[in-house]
Scaffold this motif. Structure first.
Motif: not given
Lengths: 316, 342, 324
Positions: C247-249, C252, C270, C286-287, C289-290, C293, C297, C315
């Motif tokens: 997952h991108r979160y 990060a 982030i 989370f989109h 801040r991603c 995205a 998303c 994700c």
């Protein structure tokens, strides 16, 4: 710095922004306040009495004949026996001296309001200032004012007022001053000081000091605004106690004012009707009820404000 | 690097009396800060690291004179012209902060500011962001209302609260923790200080916003030429924020060195134990842990021998508990250690 | 693998406030196996503590469980009547609270408080209970003589140990630890963690360890669940999460976390702030801040995908699939 120097400054003048913010906070607090039925009931009662106070001079000018309806000097010759029971002419009857009870009741409302508000303002000004100073400086100043507060709290309030009324001719303003000073240096100071102590240890006080802020800056900018909600709350409770004390003193005939709810009961008593309430109810019940209602109304508003001021008491 | 430090602290002490009640004479003192010396170069950032109760926050408060030192001197470098304007006396280009009073102390505060730990408690809830950020200007009497507004807007822009108009007239409780800490930074930097004491400014922030605040503090330091005294309990954060780290234990600096040197070649047994206890975000890394006995106590009338003796895993009886607390000595390459056995 | 001791299915819980519903926990599912330590990491408002309080059924009045099941030995804890739940609590599933060291009652001796807990749950009485407390103290590394002292005579670390002893007093199958070392200094934290893990192994308990500290979770857990804004975004073995995050979160977060070990890598920032749970973002939470995205998303909630046995992430653009 180049990107920052192009910042557009807010075009409205600062005072207008502050005024708008003030209104916004009034509106949100109002929304919280009216959620509580206790506060709404209290406020309704206060408004009702305020209406009576405002209406009285208008009625005297328009409908009521001053010779008959004046709360102090009026006398109704058309009725043979005074006190007379309620009738179409006198909605709440007349008193033993032939004066209209409703007119007296309405006239007194003004006095009670002025007394209550003046006493409360004095109390809160003294309490907030002394509380803030004691908490901020501590040491000798704190000890001095706190011991004084202990002394004032221990004094029997009503008895002191009775003694003072014997020594001086107490009129409404002097009475407000005495009540204001006595309760200002007493319990209110202690409560406000304890609140101020919790503000004193906040990091924003240290931040203000690091910025170079002196004692006065910290007291005026950081202490007072954070104490005001609590002060305002205690204002409500002081109004209650001021009206109550006035009623007691007037009942004993100890103060030098022309008309008040206490004096209405006092008149009844000196004319010998007090023990005959069942028959002459209109002489006592309206004035007594007015004292009780207005006192509790301010108290109820205070309670409701307490919930606005202390979010911990608020229901989610 | 210049050879003239911006701040020189010499033999700084702060003892707090232990109150035993009214009218009784106090004989007991907590030695919160006990003979601490260090210096900070312009644009340099020194980390003050230690466990709770080690005296790091007290040291910070002494430097901004929120507290008055019991003994010792705090020298702050100042230009002669500035000093004349502000009416302070210079000794070899330095003003002794420890003795400043009244007007001179107030003027000194234009040069030194502080950022506090708790973004929720360090702002008066009844003031707007504008009032909070402009406070140092207002109390120092700098600028007209219009100029202050302009400057606050600029500063908010610098700390990444854009557009500034949408933040200026809001209250602290309407902002998130990270945003508030940015406001705190704006307040500290608005009067262009050269020295900023940061007391755990990121310890209450969430990881995902913390890095941003750390980055911002570094960028602003580079841009405006600021030196930091960075107080923290978190060595990993100190690694990223500081050029040098000083480790404190019970009121004393026990070790001080360049950051990477200290982290990779710790010399003092306490530093070694502290570093070995720091958790590492890497499950494949198995570290060697140095166990030490007991826990931090309060330094009430501490003995004159080494403060760490009772917990030290390598202490030598007859040496460490007989001789005075070891002095902080350069063991080569600017790596200072206070230990008999190094 | 043995049967899970606890199995959470599609748990959803909201707090109702005057401003609207806070979506604290949204469709969270996971299993807890015997003898494992499941680390739950997340930032403030991620719902990690709310999950724990829901499992214990210790929720404030304004909390509403909107759906889901918590299975334990074939029983759904969420449907149990309160008096039966009380029997489960502490005996089957115990919890160490955040800042628990301040929850000891200052006017009673520490030992007596633990004895009382055991007596109310019918575990042991009188002398037997005293003996058990002495054992427990020994286990958590406290001198048994301390049981007749009052909480104020304890240091922070000692109090936390006493709380652990109390949580273990009824011999639970599952122990939930919610930030048990957050207020402590690193040296004390390290000792308590070590002790807790030893006990967990010795008693063969399953443990849920909740924290915001990725470094701590790396040290204690065998499996890790990452939460963001009320949702469980990724779950997998500790190695999967740290070495092969999907997952991108998670990615990060790992890159934003400083370490004193190894190369000094550049920390990743982030952008933006944690979302407001009164009105969480649509699609993937989370989109906003991603960095990766895309339109999808913003529109659709990502479904869980299995990357490795037991390694799931929700994700749309998982790490390693840049062109997908």
């Amino acid at each position: 710095m180049s990107d920052a120097s192009s910042v557009t400054v807010i075009h409205r003048p600062l005072w207008r922004v502050r005024l708008e913010l003030f209104w916004k906070s009034v509106r949100t607090n109002w929304a919280l306040f009216i959620e509580n039925p206790i506060g709404v009931i209290g406020l309704a009662i206060i408004l009702f009495f305020a209406l009576m106070a405002v209406l009285h001079p208008i009625l005297m000018k328009t409908v009521w004949d001053p010779t008959v309806y004046d709360p102090i000097t009026g006398y109704d010759f058309e009725i043979l026996r005074h006190p007379a029971p309620p009738s179409a002419r006198h909605l709440l009857g007349t008193d033993p001296l032939g004066r209209d009870v409703l007119s007296q009741l309405m006239y007194s409302t003004q006095t009670e309001f002025i007394l209550g508000v003046v006493a409360a303002l004095i109390t809160v000004t003294i309490g907030t200032l002394i509380g803030a100073l004691s908490a901020y400086y501590g040491g000798v100043i704190d000890t001095l004012f706190m011991r004084l507060a202990d002394l004032v709290i221990m004094l029997p309030f009503i008895s002191i007022l009775i003694v003072l009324s014997a020594l001086f001719k107490l009129n409404m303003l002097k009475l407000a001053l005495v009540i204001g000073i006595l309760s200002g240096f007493g319990g209110v100071t202690v409560i406000i000081k304890s609140q101020a102590l919790s503000i004193k240890v906040k990091p924003y006080i240290e931040a203000a000091r690091v910025a170079g802020g002196g004692d006065w800056h910290i007291i005026v900018v950081h202490f007072i605004p954070n104490l005001l909600p609590l002060s305002f709350l205690y204002m409500m409770f002081t109004v209650t106690s001021a009206i109550f004390s006035e009623a007691v003193l007037s009942f004993f005939g100890l103060i030098n004012i022309r008309m008040s709810w206490g004096i209405m009961i006092h008149t009844t008593q000196t004319a010998g009707y007090l023990l005959n309430v069942g028959q002459y109810w209109w002489l006592v019940i309206p004035a007594g009820l007015a004292i009780t209602l207005l006192c509790s109304a301010f108290y109820l508003v205070g309670r409701a404000l307490d919930e606005v001021v202390n979010p911990r008491l608020r229901r989610r | 690097m210049s050879f003239q430090p911006l701040v020189k602290v010499e033999g700084l002490k702060k003892y707090f009396p232990v109150s035993k009640g009214l009218f009784r004479k106090t004989h007991d003192y907590i030695h919160a800060v006990d003979d601490v010396s260090f210096s900070i170069q312009p644009r340099e950032s020194l980390g003050l690291v230690g466990e709770s109760g080690c005296g790091k926050t007290t040291t910070g408060k002494l430097l901004v004179r929120l507290l008055t030192p019991t003994a010792g001197r705090i020298f702050f470098r100042m230009e002669e012209e500035e000093a004349r304007e502000e009416g302070v006396r210079l000794e070899d280009g330095y003003v002794d902060v420890a003795t400043l009073k009244g007007r001179a102390l107030k003027n000194f505060r234009r040069h030194v500011q502080m950022i506090f730990q708790d973004p929720y408690e360090s702002m008066n809830p009844r003031l707007t962001i504008y009032d909070i950020v402009a406070e140092p200007m207002a109390v120092q009497g700098i600028g007209s209302v219009m100029e202050r507004e302009q400057r606050v807007a600029e500063m908010l822009q610098h700390v990444g609260l854009t557009p500034p108009e949408s933040f200026m007239f809001r209250y602290p409780h309407e902002l998130s923790g990270g945003q508030r800490q940015r406001v705190a930074i704006a307040r500290a930097l608005i009067i262009n200080p050269t020295f900023v004491i940061a007391d755990e400014p990121t310890s209450m922030l969430d990881v995902s916003v913390r890095t941003g605040v750390m980055q911002l503090m570094q960028d602003l330091a580079d841009r405006f030429g600021i030196s930091y005294l960075y107080i923290t309990h978190d060595l990993a954060v100190a690694r990223y924020m500081c050029d040098k780290i000083a480790v404190m234990y019970l009121g004393k600096i026990v070790e001080m060195a360049e950051t990477e040197e200290l982290l990779h070649h710790p010399l003092h047994p306490y530093t070694k134990a502290l570093l070995s206890a720091v958790p590492i975000p890497d499950p494949t890394y198995k570290r060697e842990v140095i166990e030490i006995r007991g826990s931090v106590s309060t330094p009430i009338n501490p003995p004159s021998y080494c403060r760490f003796y009772n917990r030290c895993p390598v202490a030598k009886e007859g040496l460490c508990n007989v001789q005075e607390h070891p002095p902080l000595e350069d063991k080569g390459g600017g790596h200072y250690v206070a230990c008999h056995l190094v | 693998m043995r049967e899970p001791v606890l199995s959470v299915e599609h748990l959803t819980m909201h707090y109702s406030t005057r401003k609207g519903d806070v979506h604290a926990v949204d469709d969270v599912s996971f299993e807890l196996h015997p003898g494992e330590v499941l680390g739950v990491v997340g930032e403030s408002g991620s719902g990690k503590s709310s999950v724990a309080f829901t499992l214990m059924r210790l929720l404030p009045e304004n909390a509403h469980i909107k759906g889901g099941h918590v299975w334990m030995n074939g029983v759904d804890l969420l449907t149990l009547p309160e008096d039966e739940m009380r029997r489960y609590r502490w005996k089957r599933i115990a919890m160490i609270f955040q800042a628990a060291m301040n929850t000891l009652n200052p006017v009673y001796k520490v030992g007596d408080q633990i004895i009382e807990a055991m007596e109310t749950h019918g575990v042991a009485y009188g002398e037997a209970a005293r003996k058990r407390v002495a054992e427990l103290f020994e286990m958590v590394g406290l001198d048994p003589a301390l049981m007749d002292r009052y909480p104020h005579e304890y240091s922070g670390g000692m109090r936390q140990r006493a709380i652990i002893a109390m949580a273990l007093s009824c011999d639970p199958d599952v122990l939930i630890a919610d930030e048990p070392t957050t207020a402590l200094d690193v040296i004390v934290q390290h000792r308590i963690l070590k002790n807790l893990l030893q006990l967990q192994k010795r008693l063969d308990m399953a443990m849920i360890y909740i924290t915001h500290d990725i470094a701590v979770v790396a040290e204690v857990s065998t499996r890790i669940a990452v939460m963001y804004a009320g949702r469980l975004v990724e779950i997998g073995s500790t190695e999967d999460i740290f070495l092969r995050p999907k997952h991108r979160y998670t990615e990060a977060l790992l890159q934003a976390f400083p370490s004193i070990h190894g190369e000094k890598k550049t920390l990743l920032t982030i952008p933006g702030e944690l979302p407001n749970l009164l009105n969480p973002p649509r699609g993937c939470r989370f989109h906003p801040r991603c960095a990766f995205a895309t339109e999808i998303c913003k529109e659709r909630e990502p479904e869980y995908r299995t990357f490795n046995p037991g390694h799931l992430a929700a994700c749309w653009h998982p790490v390693g699939e840049e062109n997908a």
